[in-house]
Design a protein around this motif. Structure first.
Motif, PDB file in Angstrom:
ATOM      1  N   HIS A 207      87.490  -5.726  79.626  1.00 54.58           N
ATOM      2  CA  HIS A 207      87.111  -4.429  79.051  1.00 54.58           C
ATOM      3  C   HIS A 207      87.808  -4.205  77.711  1.00 54.58           C
ATOM      4  O   HIS A 207      87.218  -3.595  76.799  1.00 54.58           O
ATOM      5  N   ASN A 253      92.368  -8.881  90.186  1.00 53.61           N
ATOM      6  CA  ASN A 253      92.003  -8.036  89.057  1.00 53.61           C
ATOM      7  C   ASN A 253      91.147  -6.837  89.451  1.00 53.61           C
ATOM      8  O   ASN A 253      90.330  -6.364  88.657  1.00 53.61           O
ATOM      9  N   ALA A 255      92.125  -3.999  89.524  1.00 57.77           N
ATOM     10  CA  ALA A 255      92.514  -2.945  88.577  1.00 57.77           C
ATOM     11  C   ALA A 255      91.586  -2.915  87.360  1.00 57.77           C
ATOM     12  O   ALA A 255      91.416  -1.864  86.736  1.00 57.77           O
ATOM     13  N   THR A 256      90.996  -4.066  87.016  1.00 58.84           N
ATOM     14  CA  THR A 256      90.033  -4.093  85.914  1.00 58.84           C
ATOM     15  C   THR A 256      88.867  -3.166  86.210  1.00 58.84           C
ATOM     16  O   THR A 256      88.395  -2.431  85.326  1.00 58.84           O
ATOM     17  N   GLU A 258      88.894  -0.668  88.636  1.00 55.35           N
ATOM     18  CA  GLU A 258      89.347   0.698  88.936  1.00 55.35           C
ATOM     19  C   GLU A 258      89.905   1.399  87.701  1.00 55.35           C
ATOM     20  O   GLU A 258      89.515   2.530  87.389  1.00 55.35           O
ATOM     21  N   ASP A 259      90.830   0.752  86.997  1.00 56.74           N
ATOM     22  CA  ASP A 259      91.477   1.379  85.848  1.00 56.74           C
ATOM     23  C   ASP A 259      90.714   1.117  84.550  1.00 56.74           C
ATOM     24  O   ASP A 259      90.582   2.007  83.712  1.00 56.74           O
ATOM     25  N   GLY A 260      90.248  -0.129  84.381  1.00 57.86           N
ATOM     26  CA  GLY A 260      89.545  -0.483  83.145  1.00 57.86           C
ATOM     27  C   GLY A 260      88.200   0.194  83.011  1.00 57.86           C
ATOM     28  O   GLY A 260      87.829   0.661  81.930  1.00 57.86           O
ATOM     29  N   TYR A 261      87.460   0.252  84.128  1.00 53.58           N
ATOM     30  CA  TYR A 261      86.108   0.825  84.081  1.00 53.58           C
ATOM     31  C   TYR A 261      85.956   2.099  84.911  1.00 53.58           C
ATOM     32  O   TYR A 261      84.899   2.721  84.891  1.00 53.58           O
ATOM     33  N   GLY A 262      86.989   2.471  85.653  1.00 51.91           N
ATOM     34  CA  GLY A 262      86.907   3.705  86.438  1.00 51.91           C
ATOM     35  C   GLY A 262      85.924   3.636  87.588  1.00 51.91           C
ATOM     36  O   GLY A 262      85.342   4.656  87.985  1.00 51.91           O
ATOM     37  N   ASN A 264      85.061   3.394  91.384  1.00 52.76           N
ATOM     38  CA  ASN A 264      85.736   3.808  92.619  1.00 52.76           C
ATOM     39  C   ASN A 264      85.547   2.756  93.711  1.00 52.76           C
ATOM     40  O   ASN A 264      84.433   2.529  94.194  1.00 52.76           O
ATOM     41  N   ASP A 296      99.813  -4.303  97.014  1.00 53.29           N
ATOM     42  CA  ASP A 296      98.396  -4.167  97.341  1.00 53.29           C
ATOM     43  C   ASP A 296      97.823  -5.429  97.991  1.00 53.29           C
ATOM     44  O   ASP A 296      96.634  -5.477  98.288  1.00 53.29           O
ATOM     45  N   CYS A 386      78.781   4.160  85.378  1.00 56.44           N
ATOM     46  CA  CYS A 386      79.984   3.909  84.571  1.00 56.44           C
ATOM     47  C   CYS A 386      79.598   3.832  83.098  1.00 56.44           C
ATOM     48  O   CYS A 386      79.016   2.836  82.637  1.00 56.44           O
TER      49      CYS A 386
END
Length: 650
Positions: A207, A253, A255-256, A258-262, A264, A296, A386
């Motif tokens: 991202h 990854n 988190a890519t 969840e955090d990078g693209y939001g 859920n 995690d 997204c």
């Protein structure tokens, strides 16, 4: 002059309203034709490694350092050159360190500004003043133009330029000006960027890479199979979504997403905890790096197994919908013998490492459970809604395609599927057979329809093609007989893991085959090159990225950390300027922080692929051909003005 041509000239006359305007533009365009061609930069298989990508982009695969060497030669020390290069790559971070440590900051500003201006003069010398002006940062455009433009009317030029720099320092704008100059050098050292596929998967920051590319001044993208599967996921295709989530889980990854693209992932997490809480998930171990939060690990392993089984089910459904894919052998859930704990692959029975599959009904192995179906609907909504992902995918469609013909070279990610005898392999798509360039074209057509078509059967059917391009045996960007995902998880015997490559990869040294491919795409066979990635070149075992005497270049050398033990390096890049083509092999990149503090660059071994007999000018490029056409019509307009066929404005 026919009516059609007259109509074109009338439209052109709105922009160039009289003889003087048309003549001035002809002179301008004709002069541009005689400038050296801009530098092209080729990168491939980045796989989310954003720190190394950003560094290679900043240093232009060594182009910045070469410009520094050309400009200063032996007049400054090697240490000063390294320091200047680091300042250009990371101006904000380097300034922060210098401001804390430098005793005579004003002198440092003065020296650095003089050197940066010299470098800018060199890197801008092959561009028109107009093109440089467009690249200038707004805040300092006038000042930079004054500094890099020779002024014959100023008698004491040195005093004039020194006073400009002295004033910048005196009024406290030196840090901002140094930053602007550094970014301008990065901008001018590379004229055009080619990304030859696979931005996504494995690494943590696709991202971030996409954000950078969206802002880049001139770029094109040839889709890789990992990009295609993300594009399919963005369109809402469930099998593609499952693949994307599984890959993120496998490489630690999530988190890519969840955090990078939001996106859920809580529905998947909750389902995994409930369904796989007491299930053996050991074969779904996470391949994580030092940034991964191991707290995690247990949950991510369960999510990994959950989404993998959902993927195998969805892929089975898809294969049943499309018998023309001829991929029945990829349906393995119904070939499991739970009593013997084996699975039959290609007619051979293999022991399974895990048969604890609580969501698989042996009587209906490809049906999603009610809970799995709910999870996938939630994920589908999250991907489709997204905004950031949709913006990135629209960029890939706007700037990308399955292949690119640019300045007489052919760029594609994987291969042109071939039969063992070197002929083009025929692939059935939509009830018809396609091969060569036509295969690329039809697959790109379906990819675009899969994303942009309105709801209905056409959209659903086209979306299934995303998955086929990702993993189908006839896909040019995949280039293998099968994707052995299931076997790599469940079967220990390495024989089952083998993914046989298309014959293309065994025929790369045959000039007749390469010439046939170039001719298929309408290119001359004498001076053209093929540039592709996809399959890592194992330099550690003596493999060369230069094939067929330099006609074909495979520039995947392991940008992804997951491949670097296998390749022995950290990626190849290719640089093509007016004098020739140079292949650059990169050593592993430690970190941006190390590059700034230690002033360490990526050590790069440069190989000259080809030196042009005569320097290539803009006239020799695709842009040159467009300019020639513009000059032709402007000269026609000039003649029409002179003859009175079109009336010019006073």
């Amino acid at each position: 002059m026919d009516e059609k041509e007259l109509k074109v000239l009338r439209l052109l006359s709105h922009q160039y309203k009289n003889t003087a305007a048309a003549a001035t533009e002809i002179i301008n365009l004709q002069s541009i034709m005689n400038l050296p061609k801009g530098t092209e930069h080729f990168l491939t298989d980045i796989h989310g490694e954003y720190e190394q990508f950003n560094h290679v982009l900043k240093n232009g695969s060594g182009s910045v350092r070469r410009k520094i060497d050309e400009e200063f030669g032996n007049t400054i020390s090697s240490r000063d050159k390294k320091s200047l290069a680091t300042l250009i790559y990371y101006p904000e971070e380097k300034l922060e360190i210098v401001q804390k440590e430098e005793e005579n900051l004003e002198d440092w500003y003065k020296i650095s500004l003089h050197r940066l201006v010299q470098v800018i003069k060199r890197v801008s010398s092959k561009y028109t003043r107009s093109k440089v002006r467009k690249a200038l940062p707004k805040d300092f455009a006038y000042v930079i133009e004054e500094l890099i433009t020779e002024k014959e009317e100023v008698q004491d030029k040195e005093a004039y330029y020194n006073e400009i720099l002295h004033t910048i320092i005196r009024i406290g704008r030196a840090p901002q000006f140094i930053t602007a100059l550094s970014h301008l050098i990065q901008r001018l050292v590379i004229d055009h960027l080619h990304i030859v596929g696979d931005i996504y998967d494995r690494g943590p920051g696709p991202h971030i890479i996409m954000d950078t590319l969206c802002e880049y001044h001139s770029v094109d993208v040839q889709w890789g199979n990992h990009d295609i599967v993300w594009m399919g996921a963005a369109s809402g295709h469930m099998a593609c979504i499952a693949n994307v989530v599984r890959m993120a889980a496998r490489y630690g990854n999530l988190a890519t997403l969840e955090d990078g693209y939001g996106i859920n992932l809580l529905p998947l997490a909750a389902f995994s905890l409930e369904t796989y809480g007491d299930t053996d998930c050991s074969i779904f171990a996470i391949k994580y790096n030092t940034d991964y939060n191991t707290k995690d690990l247990s949950l991510d392993t369960k999510m990994h197994k959950a989404i993998a089984l959902i993927q195998f089910k969805l892929e089975g459904q898809l294969i049943m919908r499309h018998p023309e894919f001829h991929m029945e052998e990829r349906m393995l859930l119904h070939r499991i013998d739970y009593e013997k704990k084996t699975v039959t692959v290609n007619g051979r029975e293999y022991a399974m490492l895990d048969t604890d599959l609580p969501t698989v009904d042996p009587a209906h192995p490809y049906d999603l459970t009610e809970e799995e179906a709910k999870v996938m609907v939630r994920l589908q909504q999250a991907f489709m809604k997204c905004e950031k992902l949709q913006r990135h995918v629209r960029f890939l469609f706007a700037k990308g395609g399955m292949y690119k013909i640019y300045n007489g070279n052919l760029l594609y990610h994987g291969c042109v599927p071939l039969n063992p005898d070197g002929s083009f392999m025929k692939v059935e798509i939509g009830g018809k057979e396609y091969s060569g360039k036509a295969l690329y074209d039809i697959l790109e057509y379906y990819a675009r329809r899969g994303y942009y078509a309105k709801e209905g059967n056409e959209r659903i059917s086209s979306q299934d093609m995303f998955w086929y391009i990702w993993a189908g045996p006839g896909s040019p960007v995949f280039g293998k007989e099968k994707m052995a995902t299931f076997e790599r998880y469940f079967v220990a015997d390495k024989e089952a893991h083998e993914e046989k490559k298309n014959s293309y990869y065994s025929l790369l040294e045959q000039e007749e085959v390469i010439n046939r491919i170039l001719a298929e795409f309408g290119l001359k066979t004498q001076d053209a090159h093929i540039v592709n990635g996809h399959v890592p070149v194992e330099q550690i075992h003596g493999e060369s990225p230069i094939k067929c005497g330099g006609k074909l270049l495979i520039i995947d050398g392991g940008f992804s950390k997951a491949y670097q033990k296998k390749t022995g390096i950290a990626g190849y890049t290719l640089v093509c300027n007016s004098r020739g083509m140079r292949l650059v092999a990169h050593e592993p990149f430690e970190s941006a922080e190390a590059a700034i503090k230690k002033e360490s660059d990526i050590f790069s071994d440069s190989i000259v692929v080809e030196s042009f007999h005569t320097r290539k000018m803009v006239a020799d490029t695709d842009t040159g051909r467009e300019i020639k056409e513009s000059i032709f019509y402007l000269e026609e307009l000039l003649e029409a003005y002179r003859e009175g066929t079109i009336i010019e404005e006073a």
